[in-house]
Motif scaffolding. Structure first.
Motif, PDB file in Angstrom:
ATOM      1  N   VAL A  21     -37.982  -5.641   5.565  1.00 53.18           N
ATOM      2  CA  VAL A  21     -37.290  -4.611   6.854  1.00 53.18           C
ATOM      3  C   VAL A  21     -38.391  -4.036   7.553  1.00 53.18           C
ATOM      4  O   VAL A  21     -39.095  -3.195   7.445  1.00 53.18           O
ATOM      5  CB  VAL A  21     -36.252  -3.828   5.710  1.00 53.18           C
ATOM      6  CG1 VAL A  21     -35.676  -4.404   4.587  1.00 53.18           C
ATOM      7  CG2 VAL A  21     -36.470  -2.286   5.048  1.00 53.18           C
ATOM      8  N   ARG A  22     -37.352  -4.098   8.493  1.00 51.94           N
ATOM      9  CA  ARG A  22     -37.816  -3.168   9.514  1.00 51.94           C
ATOM     10  C   ARG A  22     -37.196  -1.668  10.272  1.00 51.94           C
ATOM     11  O   ARG A  22     -36.337  -1.366   9.732  1.00 51.94           O
ATOM     12  CB  ARG A  22     -38.404  -4.038  10.619  1.00 51.94           C
ATOM     13  CG  ARG A  22     -39.343  -5.696  10.870  1.00 51.94           C
ATOM     14  CD  ARG A  22     -38.583  -6.257  12.021  1.00 51.94           C
ATOM     15  NE  ARG A  22     -39.503  -7.246  12.378  1.00 51.94           N
ATOM     16  CZ  ARG A  22     -40.003  -8.213  13.216  1.00 51.94           C
ATOM     17  NH1 ARG A  22     -39.128  -8.387  14.533  1.00 51.94           N
ATOM     18  NH2 ARG A  22     -40.283  -9.033  12.790  1.00 51.94           N
ATOM     19  N   LYS A  23     -38.284  -0.539   9.886  1.00 48.29           N
ATOM     20  CA  LYS A  23     -37.958   0.549  10.547  1.00 48.29           C
ATOM     21  C   LYS A  23     -36.836  -0.013  12.063  1.00 48.29           C
ATOM     22  O   LYS A  23     -37.133  -0.301  12.325  1.00 48.29           O
ATOM     23  CB  LYS A  23     -39.252   1.586  10.995  1.00 48.29           C
ATOM     24  CG  LYS A  23     -39.938   2.079  10.233  1.00 48.29           C
ATOM     25  CD  LYS A  23     -41.363   2.941  10.206  1.00 48.29           C
ATOM     26  CE  LYS A  23     -41.607   2.849   9.564  1.00 48.29           C
ATOM     27  NZ  LYS A  23     -42.743   4.025   9.251  1.00 48.29           N
ATOM     28  N   GLN A  24     -35.997   1.562  11.463  1.00 54.34           N
ATOM     29  CA  GLN A  24     -33.892   1.196  13.000  1.00 54.34           C
ATOM     30  C   GLN A  24     -34.076   0.449  13.284  1.00 54.34           C
ATOM     31  O   GLN A  24     -33.608  -0.078  14.458  1.00 54.34           O
ATOM     32  CB  GLN A  24     -35.333   1.988  14.028  1.00 54.34           C
ATOM     33  CG  GLN A  24     -34.116   3.023  14.712  1.00 54.34           C
ATOM     34  CD  GLN A  24     -35.086   3.293  15.617  1.00 54.34           C
ATOM     35  OE1 GLN A  24     -36.606   4.050  16.012  1.00 54.34           O
ATOM     36  NE2 GLN A  24     -34.564   4.475  16.582  1.00 54.34           N
ATOM     37  N   GLU A  25     -33.593  -0.887  12.037  1.00 57.67           N
ATOM     38  CA  GLU A  25     -32.834  -2.101  12.031  1.00 57.67           C
ATOM     39  C   GLU A  25     -31.275  -1.711  10.830  1.00 57.67           C
ATOM     40  O   GLU A  25     -32.135  -1.379   9.740  1.00 57.67           O
ATOM     41  CB  GLU A  25     -33.971  -3.037  12.863  1.00 57.67           C
ATOM     42  CG  GLU A  25     -34.655  -3.414  13.685  1.00 57.67           C
ATOM     43  CD  GLU A  25     -35.145  -4.688  13.031  1.00 57.67           C
ATOM     44  OE1 GLU A  25     -35.038  -5.245  12.373  1.00 57.67           O
ATOM     45  OE2 GLU A  25     -36.386  -4.795  14.760  1.00 57.67           O
ATOM     46  N   ILE A  26     -30.684  -2.442  11.470  1.00 63.04           N
ATOM     47  CA  ILE A  26     -29.944  -2.670  10.629  1.00 63.04           C
ATOM     48  C   ILE A  26     -30.074  -4.667  10.108  1.00 63.04           C
ATOM     49  O   ILE A  26     -29.680  -5.677  10.493  1.00 63.04           O
ATOM     50  CB  ILE A  26     -28.652  -2.408  11.323  1.00 63.04           C
ATOM     51  CG1 ILE A  26     -28.500  -1.376  12.333  1.00 63.04           C
ATOM     52  CG2 ILE A  26     -27.571  -3.200  10.351  1.00 63.04           C
ATOM     53  CD1 ILE A  26     -27.021  -1.077  12.740  1.00 63.04           C
ATOM     54  N   HIS A  27     -29.964  -4.598   8.578  1.00 62.64           N
ATOM     55  CA  HIS A  27     -30.219  -5.494   8.190  1.00 62.64           C
ATOM     56  C   HIS A  27     -29.204  -5.793   7.065  1.00 62.64           C
ATOM     57  O   HIS A  27     -29.042  -5.188   6.662  1.00 62.64           O
ATOM     58  CB  HIS A  27     -32.009  -5.645   7.512  1.00 62.64           C
ATOM     59  CG  HIS A  27     -33.046  -4.880   7.780  1.00 62.64           C
ATOM     60  ND1 HIS A  27     -34.002  -6.293   8.510  1.00 62.64           N
ATOM     61  CD2 HIS A  27     -33.275  -3.966   8.116  1.00 62.64           C
ATOM     62  CE1 HIS A  27     -34.597  -5.850   8.926  1.00 62.64           C
ATOM     63  NE2 HIS A  27     -34.631  -4.340   9.111  1.00 62.64           N
ATOM     64  N   ALA A  28     -28.644  -7.307   6.888  1.00 62.73           N
ATOM     65  CA  ALA A  28     -27.678  -8.075   6.321  1.00 62.73           C
ATOM     66  C   ALA A  28     -28.251  -8.753   4.776  1.00 62.73           C
ATOM     67  O   ALA A  28     -28.593  -9.216   5.644  1.00 62.73           O
ATOM     68  CB  ALA A  28     -26.788  -8.052   6.431  1.00 62.73           C
ATOM     69  N   LEU A  29     -28.008  -8.266   3.750  1.00 65.97           N
ATOM     70  CA  LEU A  29     -27.316  -9.820   2.828  1.00 65.97           C
ATOM     71  C   LEU A  29     -26.459  -9.975   2.373  1.00 65.97           C
ATOM     72  O   LEU A  29     -25.629  -9.112   1.588  1.00 65.97           O
ATOM     73  CB  LEU A  29     -28.192  -8.766   1.091  1.00 65.97           C
ATOM     74  CG  LEU A  29     -29.653  -8.203   0.623  1.00 65.97           C
ATOM     75  CD1 LEU A  29     -30.278  -7.404   2.099  1.00 65.97           C
ATOM     76  CD2 LEU A  29     -30.427  -7.383   0.116  1.00 65.97           C
ATOM     77  N   LEU A  30     -26.988 -11.154   2.552  1.00 70.10           N
ATOM     78  CA  LEU A  30     -25.174 -11.783   2.523  1.00 70.10           C
ATOM     79  C   LEU A  30     -25.545 -12.616   1.433  1.00 70.10           C
ATOM     80  O   LEU A  30     -25.927 -13.351   1.293  1.00 70.10           O
ATOM     81  CB  LEU A  30     -24.456 -12.381   3.779  1.00 70.10           C
ATOM     82  CG  LEU A  30     -23.304 -13.657   4.167  1.00 70.10           C
ATOM     83  CD1 LEU A  30     -22.292 -12.864   3.746  1.00 70.10           C
ATOM     84  CD2 LEU A  30     -23.607 -14.152   5.107  1.00 70.10           C
ATOM     85  N   GLY A  31     -23.999 -12.883   0.358  1.00 68.08           N
ATOM     86  CA  GLY A  31     -24.174 -14.124  -0.454  1.00 68.08           C
ATOM     87  C   GLY A  31     -22.894 -13.288  -1.469  1.00 68.08           C
ATOM     88  O   GLY A  31     -22.222 -12.560  -1.337  1.00 68.08           O
TER      89      GLY A  31
END
Length: 206
Positions: A21-31
């Motif tokens: 993951v990268r700093k200051q970003e929104i990441h999603a784990l979809l499953g």
């Protein structure tokens, strides 16, 4: 997280999973439910320990043996099922486990001021003096968010954050996520809802 493997009796929950993951970003784990995404994030938060693989923070290997270690490293988690004491106030819940003291006396006044300051800074609009049993589910989720902020989390994991929210509360959560990112936080969303990812991507950079 590099080559993370976690097994339970008769089940391989994670099989050599790598996540960056990268700093200051929104990441999603979809499953789908049972896909292993919550297990992976529980490893990052120290609730589980991986059978193999490694975790690196800012390029440095770290051992996260329990949630206290994760917290000390700036990793927080907002669980789907809130961990709040219903007859405690918002402030009392937030400081539980790390109660501030002056000399030998519990110093809830300074804690309350800090909670109010964080609530205003991130647009959470939570009353520090309210009892948990008297506030809405959406407000209770905000208390969980405040718990991570009070502990100086820079990475915040949200486990199925919209599962118990009303449509209006979901809209408000999207604005909160934007505010968190704008203040430098890194967000990880665990979800099985593609619509939820679309909601976030329409309003925030994912």
């Amino acid at each position: 997280m590099k080559n993370i493997t976690k097994t339970f009796p008769g089940v391989v929950a994670n099989d050599r999973v790598t996540l960056q993951v990268r700093k200051q970003e929104i990441h999603a784990l979809l499953g789908e439910n049972g896909a292993g995404k919550s297990t992976l994030m529980s490893i990052l938060f120290g609730s589980y320990i991986a059978d193999s693989g490694e975790i690196l923070l800012d390029g440095n290997p770290v051992e996260i043996k329990n949630p206290n270690v994760a917290t000390s490293l700036g990793i927080g988690m907002v669980h789907q099922h809130f961990k709040l004491v219903q007859n405690f106030t918002v402030t009392e819940n937030i400081v539980l486990g790390m109660e501030p003291v002056k000399g030998r006396v519990l110093d809830l006044k300074s804690a309350r001021e800090r909670v109010a300051e964080l609530s205003k800074q991130y647009g959470l609009q939570v009353d520090p003096d309210a009892l948990i049993e008297d506030i809405s589910v959406g407000q209770q989720q905000r208390v969980e968010i405040l718990k991570t902020l009070y502990r100086n989390a820079s990475i915040i994991i949200f486990d199925e954050p919209t599962a118990v929210l009303t449509p209006q509360e979901i809209d408000e959560l999207m604005e909160i996520l934007k505010a968190l990112r704008a203040e430098g936080k890194t967000i990880l969303l665990i979800t099985h809802k593609l619509r939820e990812i679309k909601e976030v991507s329409d309003r925030c950079t994912v």
